[in-house]
Design an enzyme around this catalytic site. Structure first.
Site, short mmCIF file in Angstrom:
data_model
loop_
_atom_site.label_atom_id
_atom_site.label_comp_id
_atom_site.label_asym_id
_atom_site.label_seq_id
_atom_site.Cartn_x
_atom_site.Cartn_y
_atom_site.Cartn_z
CB SER A 37 2.89 0.88 8.18
OG SER A 37 3.95 0.90 7.23
CG HIS A 61 1.16 8.71 -2.44
ND1 HIS A 61 2.40 8.12 -2.37
CD2 HIS A 61 0.36 8.01 -1.59
CE1 HIS A 61 2.35 7.11 -1.52
NE2 HIS A 61 1.13 7.02 -1.03
CD GLU A 87 -0.27 8.58 2.83
OE1 GLU A 87 -0.84 7.54 3.12
OE2 GLU A 87 0.26 8.77 1.73
CD GLU A 94 4.54 5.00 -2.80
OE1 GLU A 94 3.65 4.72 -3.62
OE2 GLU A 94 4.66 4.43 -1.70
CD1 TRP A 129 -6.34 -0.93 -3.66
CD2 TRP A 129 -6.97 -1.75 -5.64
NE1 TRP A 129 -7.58 -1.50 -3.49
CE2 TRP A 129 -8.00 -2.02 -4.70
CE3 TRP A 129 -7.17 -2.18 -6.97
CZ2 TRP A 129 -9.18 -2.69 -5.04
CZ3 TRP A 129 -8.35 -2.85 -7.29
CH2 TRP A 129 -9.33 -3.10 -6.34
CE LYS A 130 1.39 2.47 -1.51
NZ LYS A 130 2.56 2.78 -0.76
N GLY A 177 -2.23 1.70 2.18
CA GLY A 177 -1.59 1.15 1.00
C GLY A 177 -1.65 -0.36 1.02
N GLY A 178 -0.56 -0.99 1.48
CA GLY A 178 -0.41 -2.45 1.43
C GLY A 178 -1.62 -3.22 1.93
C1 PEP Z 1 0.05 4.80 1.05
O1 PEP Z 1 0.27 4.27 -0.02
O2 PEP Z 1 -0.48 5.92 1.05
C2 PEP Z 1 0.41 4.10 2.28
C3 PEP Z 1 0.17 4.69 3.41
O3 PEP Z 1 1.00 2.86 2.15
P1 PEP Z 1 1.20 1.77 3.33
O4 PEP Z 1 -0.12 1.64 4.05
O5 PEP Z 1 1.58 0.51 2.61
O6 PEP Z 1 2.27 2.28 4.22
#
Ligand code: PEP
Length: 252
Positions: free
Chosen positions: A214, A96, A168, A98, A11-12, A235-236
């Protein structure tokens, strides 16, 4: 070897505690029928208690997006493994991109977090991935090798049973760009090969490797049908219950 799929929702820095409660209630109701797949969600630290309460006794694990490796002490702003265990946490995302990009995480810290997590029976999802420039420079495998080897220093074959790796590609996270199933499969097979060379064929075959970047309802099935893709780190799309459900549904 048949590996159980594992779909995780990161969920970040989204959702207040009350919004988290609403989403967790929705997910609990929607996902209870998907028993062939492991599912975990990763709210912010602040929402862990409320989400754990809502999901108690369900088929959805609660994890956090990071964790300090020390048990307690003068580490302002940090949260320790034993605090997380006490709050119902069973999983943690480690390294991660980020965290690596904005908070100085690196392979050495990732390695410490993995050890601390395993010592507290928390299952780490270890994130690795190349940037766009690195892919264009044809050094994807070098980057992945360095990150995987660095993360796993000192980890035994037995400990590998508690670890998931998430591939990722940084250029695909939150950008709407997705690795093609073939691109992702190539890197997943490379990671499994690396783990085979570090440990045994058995350890490599048992390892679950998630794809993240994504992942959406409409691309999940093609990614998840690849032989070395064992689930998704989302993520999103994990912030919308119906979208996350569609991804879980696509997981075998
Ligand atoms: C993530 O946060 O690990 C991720 C893959 O984000 P998203 O699916 O939004 O690209």
């Amino acid at each position: 070897m048949a590996r159980r799929s594992f779909v995780a929702g990161n969920w970040k820095m989204n959702k207040t505690p009350s919004e988290s409660r609403t989403l967790a209630l929705d997910l609990r109701a929607r996902l209870e029928k998907y028993t062939k797949c492991d599912i975990a969600i990763f709210p912010t630290y602040l929402s862990v208690a409320v989400v754990s309460e809502v999901l108690k006794g369900s088929n959805i694990d609660v994890g956090t997006q990071n964790m300090h490796w020390e048990k307690f002490g003068a580490y302002t702003g940090a949260v320790s493994p034993q605090m997380l265990v006490d709050a119902g946490v069973r999983d943690v995302i480690v390294g991660h991109s980020e965290r690596r990009q904005y908070f100085g995480d690196n392979d050495e810290k990732v390695n410490k977090r993995i050890f601390a997590a395993l010592a507290h029976n928390i299952k780490p999802i270890v994130c690795v991935g190349e940037t766009k420039d690195q892919r264009l420079a044809n050094v994807t495998e070098d980057i992945i090798r360095t990150q995987v080897l660095g993360a796993l220093i000192g980890i035994t074959a037995e400990q590998m049973a508690g670890i998931t790796i998430a591939y990722e590609p940084v250029w695909a996270i939150g950008t709407g760009l997705t690795a093609t199933p073939a691109q992702a499969q190539d890197v997943h097979a490379f990671i499994r090969g690396l783990v085979r060379s570090l440990y045994t064929n058995e350890v490599a075959e048992a390892l679950r490797i998630q794809y993240g970047g994504s992942v959406k309802a409409d691309n999940a099935a093609s990614l998840l049908s690849q032989p070395d893709i064992d689930g998704a780190l989302v993520g999103g799309a994990s912030l919308v219950a119906a979208d996350f459900e569609a991804i879980v549904k696509a997981a075998k």
